[in-house]
Design an enzyme around this catalytic site. Structure first.
Site, mmCIF file in Angstrom:
data_model
loop_
_atom_site.group_PDB
_atom_site.id
_atom_site.type_symbol
_atom_site.label_atom_id
_atom_site.label_comp_id
_atom_site.label_asym_id
_atom_site.label_seq_id
_atom_site.Cartn_x
_atom_site.Cartn_y
_atom_site.Cartn_z
ATOM 1 N N ASP A 14 89.681 20.029 42.705
ATOM 2 C CA ASP A 14 90.473 19.996 43.946
ATOM 3 C C ASP A 14 91.927 19.592 43.700
ATOM 4 O O ASP A 14 92.577 19.018 44.571
ATOM 5 C CB ASP A 14 89.854 19.036 44.979
ATOM 6 C CG ASP A 14 88.372 19.290 45.207
ATOM 7 O OD1 ASP A 14 88.032 20.442 45.517
ATOM 8 O OD2 ASP A 14 87.572 18.354 45.055
ATOM 9 N N HIS A 42 89.377 27.685 45.900
ATOM 10 C CA HIS A 42 90.809 27.756 45.611
ATOM 11 C C HIS A 42 91.548 28.243 46.848
ATOM 12 O O HIS A 42 91.341 29.359 47.310
ATOM 13 C CB HIS A 42 91.058 28.673 44.412
ATOM 14 C CG HIS A 42 90.517 28.100 43.130
ATOM 15 N ND1 HIS A 42 90.537 28.776 41.933
ATOM 16 C CD2 HIS A 42 89.951 26.900 42.870
ATOM 17 C CE1 HIS A 42 89.995 28.010 40.992
ATOM 18 N NE2 HIS A 42 89.630 26.876 41.549
#
Length: 432
Positions: A14, A42
């Site tokens: 992340d 993503h």
């Protein structure tokens, strides 16, 4: 010149890899996923429009880029088709840009059933998987019973192999986990439905990438998750099931390791983690809440709230060793705006009183570790959307410099917002 660039996370995932890959693919001809599956999330924001990709490489929105899913990726046909459909509805010609290795292991419904049954059985000791079948699919690969994309070329043979592997897994589901078995007929019919699509996208990935290298084409390898979740080098057993590190590139794509150039490590200006596992700098106060709220720290894949904490230079040193990081991209600097003081973890005090400057590996070794913090002044000015170093307050520049000093690696790119334009590039990886 770094014609072949690796972009990977240096924390627990992340970190903002998707935006950076999308930004840098302006100069690339190929973007390659080499590990993981649709457990990745993503997020790209282009001119205010948000796109979340789980399986397809982040270069798919560029019309000059070929996107490749390498053999190290476990591929869910259902997830891929759903993702393709969403992009095609927006006019993105996915089938002209996306190619797949025939060696990709398939994630099938029984993998998902196993993943979820196991997590439920673990109770309080659950690892915190996404429940999408990633781990069981990698297990089948290593056990040499997994079905691969290439098996879809011969459906008669596929049906036989499927029957055998499903008998094995359904026995576990019924008799050990006490849940409903998965229907063989339903899985086979599903596979017949997507076989033609998947096989039409198959190419010889190793040959394609080697030819591209010889032509001098720029290739970007896009990592998923983060270094500290690596199956071998992460906080085991609270890890993912693939090699998220630079070493996974060659194995997961068939690209020769000697030809890799620049390794770009993506790191948040603070730390986050989803799910269980050690997190020495985790914050449980209003500052942690501030980071989570301002940073919108909810997983793009699971929607789970992320745990937040200060930047950990100790864990970062481990990531640098493993990946031979050339330079950093520091993301979400703007989330620190408004904090009176900012802390960086510079060492761990171990239970025996010794000081560790590099993090341990196994999760058990983190027990009773006390982080040692260095405190720096924060800044009240906004850094959001800054495009030049001159727009950053001196205290923010000092913070970046201190990270460079503590890690021994330069910060070459600074991200100051979610849009691809909200970025300061000091050194471009393809020009380094």
């Amino acid at each position: 010149m770094g014609n072949n660039v690796v972009v990977l996370g240096t924390q627990w995932g992340d970190e903002g890899k998707g935006k950076i890959v999308d930004l840098l693919t302006e100069d690339a001809k190929y973007v390659v996923r080499y590990q993981g599956g649709h457990n990745a999330g993503h997020t790209l924001v282009i001119d205010g429009q948000k796109t979340v990709l789980h399986l397809i490489p982040s270069g798919i929105l560029r019309n000059n880029v070929k996107c490749i899913i390498g053999n190290g990726v476990v591929l869910s046909p259902e997830a891929l088709i759903k993702e393709m459909s969403g992009l095609e509805e927006r006019g993105v010609p996915v089938r002209e840009r996306l190619f797949i290795s025939e060696a990709c292991p398939l994630i099938l419904p029984y993998h998902v059933a196993l993943d979820q049954a196991r997590e439920a059985a673990r109770g309080k000791k659950a690892i915190g998987t996404t429940g999408r079948g990633i781990g069981p699919a990698y297990e089948d690969k290593v056990a040499r019973r997994g079905l691969r994309v290439g098996d879809l070329f011969d459906m008669a043979s596929f049906a036989e192999k499927l029957q055998e592997v499903m008998a094995f897994h359904n026995f576990q589901l019924e008799h050990f986990y006490k849940v409903e078995p998965v229907s063989y007929e339903a899985v086979l019919e599903q596979a017949k439905g997507y076989a033609e699509l998947l096989t039409s996208m198959v190419i010889d990935v190793t040959n394609e990438l080697d030819a591209a290298r010889k032509r001098g084409d720029k290739i970007m390898f896009e990592g998923a998750q983060g270094t500290l979740l690596d199956i071998d080098h992460g906080t085991y057993p609270y890890v993912t099931s693939s090699n998220t590190t630079a070493g996974g590139v060659a194995a997961g794509s068939g690209f020769g390791p000697r030809h890799l150039g620049y390794i770009l490590g993506i790191a948040k200006a603070y730390c986050t983690r989803v799910g269980a596992g050690p997190f020495p700098t985790e914050l449980f106060d209003e500052v942690g809440d501030h980071l989570g709220t301002k940073g919108h720290e909810f997983g793009a894949t699971t929607g789970r709230k992320r745990r937040c904490g200060w930047f950990d230079a100790v864990a970062m040193r481990r990531a640098i060793q493993i990946n031979s990081v050339t330079g950093f991209c520091l993301t979400k600097l703007d989330v620190l705006d408004g904090l009176k003081e900012i802390k960086i973890c510079t060492g761990y005090q171990m239970p025996d009183g010794s000081i560790a400057e590099v993090s341990p590996m196994a999760a058990d070794a983190f027990e009773n570790v006390t982080p040692i913090f260095e405190t720096m002044p924060g800044w009240s000015e906004t850094t959001f959307g800054a495009k030049t170093l001159a727009e950053l307050p001196q205290t923010a520049l000092d913070y970046i410099k201190r990270i460079e000093e503590l890690t021994g690696v330069p910060v070459d790119i600074i991200s100051t917002g979610p849009d691809r334009n909200e970025t300061i590039i000091k050194v471009h990886p393809f020009s380094a």
